[in-house]
Write a protein that holds these residues in place. Structure first.
Motif, PDB file in Angstrom:
ATOM      1  N   THR A   1      -2.504   4.968  -3.010  1.00 32.64           N
ATOM      2  CA  THR A   1      -3.343   5.892  -2.236  1.00 32.64           C
ATOM      3  C   THR A   1      -2.528   7.160  -1.978  1.00 32.64           C
ATOM      4  O   THR A   1      -2.304   7.552  -0.832  1.00 32.64           O
ATOM      5  CB  THR A   1      -3.809   5.259  -0.906  1.00 32.64           C
ATOM      6  OG1 THR A   1      -2.681   5.102  -0.033  1.00 32.64           O
ATOM      7  CG2 THR A   1      -4.462   3.910  -1.118  1.00 32.64           C
TER       8      THR A   1
ATOM      9  N   GLY B   1     -10.292   2.969   0.184  1.00 28.01           N
ATOM     10  CA  GLY B   1      -9.156   2.201   0.689  1.00 28.01           C
ATOM     11  C   GLY B   1      -9.584   0.849   1.224  1.00 28.01           C
ATOM     12  O   GLY B   1      -8.939  -0.175   0.956  1.00 28.01           O
TER      13      GLY B   1
ATOM     14  N   VAL C   1       0.863  -1.183   0.000  1.00 34.39           N
ATOM     15  CA  VAL C   1       0.000   0.000   0.000  1.00 34.39           C
ATOM     16  C   VAL C   1       0.899   1.232   0.000  1.00 34.39           C
ATOM     17  O   VAL C   1       1.768   1.369   0.872  1.00 34.39           O
ATOM     18  CB  VAL C   1      -0.933   0.035   1.229  1.00 34.39           C
ATOM     19  CG1 VAL C   1      -1.793   1.293   1.218  1.00 34.39           C
ATOM     20  CG2 VAL C   1      -1.817  -1.210   1.267  1.00 34.39           C
TER      21      VAL C   1
ATOM     22  N   SER D   1      -7.187   6.617   3.230  1.00 34.98           N
ATOM     23  CA  SER D   1      -7.375   5.527   2.283  1.00 34.98           C
ATOM     24  C   SER D   1      -6.338   4.435   2.490  1.00 34.98           C
ATOM     25  O   SER D   1      -6.663   3.247   2.556  1.00 34.98           O
ATOM     26  CB  SER D   1      -7.304   6.072   0.853  1.00 34.98           C
ATOM     27  OG  SER D   1      -7.600   5.078  -0.089  1.00 34.98           O
ATOM     28  N   GLY D   2      -5.078   4.838   2.612  1.00 37.57           N
ATOM     29  CA  GLY D   2      -4.006   3.880   2.812  1.00 37.57           C
ATOM     30  C   GLY D   2      -4.126   3.119   4.119  1.00 37.57           C
ATOM     31  O   GLY D   2      -3.836   1.919   4.188  1.00 37.57           O
TER      32      GLY D   2
ATOM     33  N   GLY E   1      -8.888   6.600  -3.161  1.00 37.88           N
ATOM     34  CA  GLY E   1      -8.793   7.910  -2.515  1.00 37.88           C
ATOM     35  C   GLY E   1      -8.737   9.061  -3.487  1.00 37.88           C
ATOM     36  O   GLY E   1      -9.282   9.005  -4.593  1.00 37.88           O
TER      37      GLY E   1
ATOM     38  N   ALA F   1      -6.876   0.545   3.687  1.00 34.58           N
ATOM     39  CA  ALA F   1      -6.424  -0.502   2.760  1.00 34.58           C
ATOM     40  C   ALA F   1      -5.451  -1.450   3.453  1.00 34.58           C
ATOM     41  O   ALA F   1      -5.572  -2.682   3.338  1.00 34.58           O
ATOM     42  CB  ALA F   1      -5.772   0.130   1.537  1.00 34.58           C
TER      43      ALA F   1
END
Length: 631
Positions: A155, A386, A12, A18-19, A371, A22
């Motif tokens: 992201t 994410g 990632v 978002s990251g 994202g 995820a």
């Protein structure tokens, strides 16, 4: 950390909202995950307003929680003011919002990520992807380290070729004091033909609370009964709830902005990227709405242990000197001290219609985007993407069924469907009005809608799915009681009189009384035989509120189910990938071009493409029948 000859399942890139989701989802599902971020200290940073939720955004956070993500839990941990917005309107638009302590929010996210055994975190900047035969197989960092992976999730937020604007100053970066990322855009565009554009977002100045004249402002309090985002997790102690403040611009403020408009990068065309339509800068507001003088300015705390305040409603790219000059004219800001100026940031994003509805690239296998890199704006929109990208990256490499939230199942489904089918050329923000099923997609029932998916993929525990099933059973039982049992005139007429509702002469079903718009569940729950049933079955406020909604709005809910079933029928009518639209004479040239570009998989997919009419769908249906592709 040594990476030589070591394969991660998933990498990632980027440690924002978002990251974080995820990395959390993929690693919790069992994938060996590596999160690469330029600065570990800024993981899940609330870089703009320190709040989560809001109109439609609150629904998204509750959906993330229902699926097994962590944004709702982290928000509850760091909340310093909770409010349920839109309570004066119908339940379809009730939306939870929390002001958060910026430091606590980031701290708790880092704690959650670091305790996951399947997740490693590495501080570096990815400058390029390793792609072979149109399949991503790893990344290369700024430190010239190559790391192998089966899947990669981008992201990058606002960091791809990011430029910060403060007056005439142009500073390289995706956030203040944080360097931009060079290389990924150029590689994906020049080598693989992925199309990209430029967008703009901005943030407001932070100020010292001690320099403000709070007594000249309105106070804004949180709810007395403090709510939460998570369906399953509760903290033993809530944080101290803080006040926010409201003041308004005046003619002096607007005149100062107008007189200095030539110095604004947003207005003098120094910024080429498209800015958010629904969250404009203060300069945009003055130009777009010249007759409106009193724009609201919200003063919101950054945290429990700081005097720094965020000025919501005053996003700007003016120079610090002009920001100071204008702020001083706002009531309560005469002696203001700026601790950090507002700024605009311009950055690259990739056209999201180049993705499948799993958020995987159509051109490059096992490469996922999530994202702001997809053109969205907002923490909540980013976090939901994410989560879905992390789930689907895991599903792809382990040959599992992907998770695709339908439009009638969640706002997350609406968001992703809009992105990949319609595409965007300005920052996308979620609103309740974007969903045709908003009565069904309420914030209070996200667990019932989505938790079975989270349980199936291993993000929701068996204990928590039992909580959801117990809630559903209680709601069903309570509704049946209200439908089958009658209330006597002697029990209800005094209540009806107070509520200015017509009295009854004969026994009536409880549900029929509750159907009256002026009668609430609170009005009838203390009738003795109803109270006994409520206590016996432990029907709490959450259950009673849902029962009330389902009885009062049954007609609307049934209509949405009917519409969803109609769309499902269209989904079952598949369109061959190699269909030659040029041979369908009755469709317009524009329609043919859009259909050819999007290659819809079904009539339902085709119906969501901007510019495709019902007439076009009928023509395609007739054409498919002629080809004997459908019965």
């Amino acid at each position: 950390m040594i990476f030589n000859n070591y394969y991660y399942d998933i990498i990632v890139i980027g440690g924002g909202h978002s990251g974080s989701e995820a990395a959390f989802s993929s690693s919790k599902m069992g994938a060996k995950t590596l999160l690469i971020t330029s600065d570990i200290n800024t993981i899940a940073k609330l870089s703009c307003n320190p709040s989560m939720g809001g109109i439609a955004k609150g629904q998204i956070i509750r959906e993330i929680d229902a699926l097994g993500g962590y944004s709702g839990i982290v928000t509850d941990y760091s909340s310093i003011q909770f409010r349920m917005l839109n309570k004066s309107k119908g339940p379809a638009v009730w939306s939870p919002r929390s002001q958060c302590d910026r430091m606590l929010f980031s701290y708790y996210w880092k704690y959650i990520l670091k305790k996951n055994k399947n997740l490693s975190i590495y501080q570096d900047t990815v400058k390029s992807l390793i792609i072979k035969n149109y399949k991503v197989i790893g990344v290369e960092t700024k430190m010239k380290i190559k790391i192998n992976a089966h899947a990669v999730i981008l992201t990058n937020g606002t960091f791809l070729n990011g430029v910060i604007h403060i007056g005439t100053k142009k500073i390289s970066g995706g956030r203040i004091n944080e360097e931009k990322v060079i290389g990924i855009t150029e590689q994906l565009n020049k080598c693989f033909g992925l199309k990209y554009g430029r967008m703009k977002t901005g943030t407001s100045p932070r100020v010292d609370k001690n320099s403000l004249e709070i007594n000249k402002m309105e106070f804004q309090y949180g709810d007395k009964n403090i709510g939460k985002f998570s369906f399953f997790h509760s903290f033993k102690k809530t944080n101290k709830q803080c006040k926010c403040y409201i003041t308004y611009t005046n003619k002096e403020v607007l005149d100062a902005i107008y007189d200095n408009r030539i110095h604004s990068p947003i207005l003098n065309n120094s910024i080429k990227g498209k800015g958010p339509r629904y969250c404009p800068s203060i300069e945009d507001k003055v130009i777009r709405f010249p007759k409106k003088v009193d724009h609201p300015i919200f003063i919101e705390p950054e945290g429990l242990n700081t005097k720094e305040m965020y000025i919501n409603g005053f996003s700007t790219s003016f120079s610090e000197e002009i920001q100071y000059k204008i702020l001083k004219k706002i009531p309560g800001f005469n002696k203001v001290k700026i601790t950090q100026p507002g700024y605009a940031v311009e950055y690259d994003y990739f056209y999201p219609e180049q993705l499948t509805n799993t958020l995987e690239s159509k051109k490059i296998k096992n490469l996922f985007f999530a994202g702001q890199i997809n053109g969205t704006t907002g923490y909540e929109e980013a976090a939901s993407q994410g989560l879905i990208a992390g789930i689907n990256a895991y599903s792809k490499i382990y040959d599992k069924n992907p998770v695709i939230i339908k439009r009638n199942e969640g706002y997350i489904g609406v968001l992703i469907d809009d992105l990949v089918t319609k595409g965007i050329r300005e920052p996308y923000r979620m609103f309740t009005s974007r969903s045709e099923y908003r009565m069904s997609l309420r914030q209070d029932n996200a667990d019932e809608r989505l938790s079975h998916i989270g349980y199936r993929i291993g993000l929701i525990s068996k204990q928590n799915i039992k909580i959801v099933e117990n809630k559903k059973n209680k709601i069903k039982k309570c509704i049946n009681f209200f439908i089958k049992n009658y209330v006597k005139p002697i029990d209800i007429n005094n209540i009806l009189y107070v509520k200015k509702s017509p009295k009854i002469c004969f026994n009536k079903k409880i549900s029929e009384i509750l159907l009256r718009s002026e009668i609430s569940i609170e009005d009838i729950k203390n009738i003795p035989f109803i109270m006994i049933e409520i206590k016996k079955n432990k029907f709490n406020k959450e259950i009673l509120d849902q029962v009330s909604i389902r009885i009062k709005y049954k007609g609307y809910l049934d209509k949405e189910i009917e519409n969803a079933n109609r769309l499902l029928k269209l989904e079952n009518i598949r369109i061959p990938h190699n269909l030659n639209y040029k041979k369908i004479n009755s469709i317009s040239l524009e329609g043919k071009e859009k259909l050819e570009h999007n290659k819809p998989k079904s009539l339902a997919h085709a119906s969501k493409i901007s510019g495709i009419s019902q007439s076009d769908l009928s023509i395609i249906l007739i054409y498919l029948k002629k080809l004997n592709k459908i019965k």
